[in-house]
Design an enzyme around this catalytic site. Structure first.
Site, mmCIF file in Angstrom:
data_model
loop_
_atom_site.group_PDB
_atom_site.id
_atom_site.type_symbol
_atom_site.label_atom_id
_atom_site.label_comp_id
_atom_site.label_asym_id
_atom_site.label_seq_id
_atom_site.Cartn_x
_atom_site.Cartn_y
_atom_site.Cartn_z
ATOM 1 N N CYS A 115 0.872 -1.168 0.000
ATOM 2 C CA CYS A 115 0.000 0.000 0.000
ATOM 3 C C CYS A 115 0.912 1.222 0.000
ATOM 4 O O CYS A 115 1.760 1.355 0.876
ATOM 5 C CB CYS A 115 -0.867 -0.035 1.251
ATOM 6 S SG CYS A 115 -1.514 1.585 1.696
ATOM 7 N N GLU A 150 9.380 0.898 -11.606
ATOM 8 C CA GLU A 150 8.122 1.139 -12.324
ATOM 9 C C GLU A 150 6.953 1.403 -11.379
ATOM 10 O O GLU A 150 5.967 0.657 -11.369
ATOM 11 C CB GLU A 150 7.799 -0.022 -13.260
ATOM 12 C CG GLU A 150 8.734 -0.107 -14.439
ATOM 13 C CD GLU A 150 8.256 -1.067 -15.520
ATOM 14 O OE1 GLU A 150 7.386 -1.906 -15.253
ATOM 15 O OE2 GLU A 150 8.765 -0.954 -16.647
ATOM 16 N N GLU A 305 15.118 0.266 -19.730
ATOM 17 C CA GLU A 305 14.693 -1.097 -20.051
ATOM 18 C C GLU A 305 14.046 -1.099 -21.423
ATOM 19 O O GLU A 305 13.288 -0.176 -21.757
ATOM 20 C CB GLU A 305 13.617 -1.603 -19.080
ATOM 21 C CG GLU A 305 14.073 -2.014 -17.730
ATOM 22 C CD GLU A 305 12.895 -2.584 -16.924
ATOM 23 O OE1 GLU A 305 11.949 -3.147 -17.511
ATOM 24 O OE2 GLU A 305 12.922 -2.436 -15.702
ATOM 25 N N PHE A 355 10.274 -16.761 -20.235
ATOM 26 C CA PHE A 355 10.209 -16.715 -21.704
ATOM 27 C C PHE A 355 10.452 -15.307 -22.253
ATOM 28 O O PHE A 355 10.321 -15.067 -23.449
ATOM 29 C CB PHE A 355 8.869 -17.257 -22.197
ATOM 30 C CG PHE A 355 8.661 -18.697 -21.799
ATOM 31 C CD1 PHE A 355 9.577 -19.678 -22.189
ATOM 32 C CD2 PHE A 355 7.587 -19.076 -21.001
ATOM 33 C CE1 PHE A 355 9.413 -21.003 -21.797
ATOM 34 C CE2 PHE A 355 7.421 -20.391 -20.612
ATOM 35 C CZ PHE A 355 8.337 -21.360 -21.001
#
Ligand code: GAL
Length: 674
Positions: A115, A150, A305, A355
């Site tokens: 939170c 992020e 990124e 992946f």
């Protein structure tokens, strides 16, 4: 001076050594050096491996890897490791994970399980940030701090009681009194008059639409609450390591966080960009977000990124065809990034991202991916001289997060089809195709250096913002549904365009959204000669629009002109014959959404004398950008393109001297040093 003390451009990626036995580390650093990697991001999700119990730190493995990286000449963007609170903290404080709008507390087992208003979280992150900063303050590998990860990705907001208390404090600071809040929120509507602060709550799931003013303040608060998390750590880092720049990785054009405010709080803007290789508009969307990154602090930024190939979080994850990783990387450099970095260095063998592509794939070094990684590293070194250089734009697009939040509020608008990102793109795409440099700008920024300013939408527009626009000396274009509400989401007295009325010379009497699937013809008139005396009179045949039929979709408006020329009228349909596009002085207003606003845009650009960076429109699919004295020409198309050159120079990628024109193969690029 670059963004960090690493000379030239940065090249590298996220590195998660804790996912690998230490034997692998030696091979990692050797291969990094071979690829020209000069920086890696370390420890993003490592809280549970660094603080194993309250106040018990295990820095041994991190010490060893930082030393090893440094010994191989690789710098470190060191995360404060606070992106995922560890299980022991979550279990001791069951109130730590976020609660969704329906009241469900989310479980541990993913990431960002906090939170934003939790004092336990903020205290924990400050403790860890301090421990990290004190431990590595003098480590020679440390060049950049990477706070959190992020923000707003998985956890955008939290509806728990702790957040409710924090929201109340935020509201008290904004409004001072309950009377002020009741007036701003218009609580006389639907019987919502508050008599005590404790009655206020986040806009949780309710039987029907929630008060849009409450939702708007909630968006402001939620962006601020996450920003406070960032700032709490930043404060510690600045205290202990004042000379190390601080960043947090943004997520391109993200609806939930007001990046103008966020960027002001960091030293370096960095971005994570994942254009979808399967999206034919990927390049233009990426360009728009890169231009935002460059504009946030009006300085170079860092692509922190990107994906070498496929990601793992879309429903269908398409890889990048040969050459596309390079092309997309060069594109970020062209738009102001001082580096090319990836998620991630070595492809994972377990977890949700096993992946996801990496610079070094499962298959090792005898792979196409690795060969492209090596080749890209060499290209990045060839472009070292680009670092630090800027872009001069003559056109700005306005972007205001508060207005965006208002525009996309749920269940209270004439149409929910107006989406700001699409509106921005509709203007940006034709500018991009013409090779015209574009900045983004918040309301309030000094616009005097631009020749053309475009406001695709300013749903929320204050009197002060309108006054700033009125003072802009260049050519202004304003999109529909602008000047509608004030900062409290209340419709301006007299109706739209509110404080823009004098500037635009008109009133919007009715909104006339166009149902899905239908279109509306718009017939363009001649453009009036500059300074034409009679408002409303037909123009005198300046070149440009006259006689063309344009197509509007999604949105139209019933305009009443006070003092403006008509540039285009609706033909047929409910608004037949009424003005659709108008001009007063140097200000153009569109009362509708055109499928392609290029004709209107081209006329404005030509009148303003704005040309692309090569002086002419590049061939279709070719992107042209200028950074300092470097001209980037990127062929995103499927066919070879012949591009006329504005001057001769050396292509830094191949060493060829070029003049006249150059043929660029599909997915190839030229970086001309002029
Ligand atoms: C980003 C994130 C990385 C990784 C990457 C995969 O959103 O910051 O940690 O998950 O996506 O594309």
């Amino acid at each position: 001076m670059g963004l960090t003390r690493v000379p030239g451009l940065l090249f590298g990626g996220d590195y998660n050594p804790e996912q690998w036995p230490e034997e692998v580390w030696d091979q990692d650093v050797r291969l990094m050096a071979e690829a020209g990697v000069n920086v890696v991001t370390v420890a993003v999700f490592s809280w549970s491996r660094l603080e194993t119990a309250p106040g018990v730190f295990d820095f041994g493995w991190l010490d060893r890897i930082l030393d090893l990286l440094h010994a191989h000449g690789i710098a470190v963007d060191l995360a404060t490791a606070t992106a995922t609170p560890p299980p022991w903290l979550v279990r001791r404080h069951p109130g730590l994970p976020p609660v969704d709008a329906a009241g469900t507390r989310l479980e541990f087992g993913s990431r960002q399980g906090y939170c934003p208003s939790s004092p336990v979280f903020r205290e924990g992150t400050r403790r860890l940030a301090r421990a990290m900063a004190e431990r590595y303050r003098d480590h020679p590998a440390l060049v950049l701090w990477h706070v959190g990860n992020e923000y707003g990705d998985h956890t955008v907001e939290c509806f728990c009681e702790e957040s409710a208390r924090d929201f109340r404090r935020w509201l008290q600071a904004r409004y001072g009194t309950l009377d002020g809040l009741n007036a701003a929120w218009g609580t006389s509507c639907w019987g919502q008059h508050y008599t005590d602060w404790t009655q206020l709550a986040p806009p949780r799931k309710a039987p029907g639409p929630v008060n849009p003013a409450q939702v708007l303040d909630w968006r402001r608060f939620s962006s601020d609450a996450l920003l406070a998390c960032f700032e709490a750590e930043r404060e510690v880092l600045k205290e202990v390591t004042p000379d190390i720049p601080v960043t947090t990785n943004f997520m391109s054009i993200l609806h939930h966080l007001d990046y103008w405010k966020w960027a002001a709080a960091e030293d370096v803007v960095s971005d994570d960009a994942y254009p979808d290789p399967a999206d034919p508009r990927a390049a233009v969307k990426a360009a728009l977000s890169y231009d935002l990154m460059r504009s946030l602090k009006q300085q170079p930024w860092l692509l922190l990124e990107s994906a070498p190939g496929a990601v793992s979080w879309r429903a269908v994850n398409v890889p990048k065809e040969p050459g596309v990783m390079r092309l997309h990387s060069l594109q970020a450099l062209a738009h102001g990034s001082d580096g090319v970095m990836f998620f991630q260095w070595r492809q994972a063998r377990y977890g949700p991202e096993k992946f996801h592509s990496a610079m070094l794939p499962h298959g090792g070094t005898d792979t196409r991916q690795w060969r492209e990684t090596l080749a890209l590293g060499a290209d990045v070194r060839r472009l070292a001289g680009v670092a630090g250089s800027g872009t001069r734009a003559e056109v700005a697009l306005l972007l205001d997060w508060e207005s965006w939040w208002g525009l996309e509020a749920p269940e209270s608008l004439p149409s929910d089809r107006l989406r700001l990102h699409a509106l921005l793109l509709s203007w940006y795409a034709p500018l991009h195709a013409r090779g015209i440099a574009v900045d983004l700008a918040p309301p309030g920024r000094d616009l005097s250096g631009y020749k053309v300013v475009i406001a695709p939408n300013l749903y929320l527009c204050t009197a002060e913002q309108a006054a700033d626009l009125a003072a802009f000396p260049g050519r202004l274009v304003v999109g529909p549904f602008s000047g509608v509400v004030d900062a409290a989401d209340q419709v301006h007295a007299g109706g739209p365009p509110g404080p823009l009325r004098e500037l635009l010379g008109l009133r919007v009497e009715e909104f006339w959204p166009i149902p899905d699937g239908l279109t509306q013809d718009v017939l363009a008139q001649d453009v009036p000669a500059e300074g034409a005396p009679t408002p409303g009179a037909p123009g005198r045949g300046a070149p440009g629009l006259g006689g063309r039929t344009l197509t509007a979709r999604t949105w139209s408006e019933w305009l009443e002109l006070d003092d403006a020329h008509v540039l285009a009228r609706y033909r047929g349909g409910p608004l037949d014959g009424r003005p659709a596009v108008t001009r007063r002085g140097a200000v153009t207003y569109l009362g509708c959404l055109l499928d392609d606003p290029s004709p209107v845009l081209d006329e404005v650009l030509d009148a303003a004398g704005v040309t692309g960076v090569t002086g002419a429109k590049p061939p279709a699919g070719v992107e042209a950008c200028r950074r300092g004295d470097h001209l980037f020409l990127l062929n995103h198309g499927a066919a070879a393109a012949t591009v006329p050159l504005p001057a001769s120079g050396t292509d830094l990628l191949t060493g060829r001297h070029l003049h006249g024109s150059v043929v660029i193969a599909p997915r190839d690029a030229v970086v001309l040093k002029l």
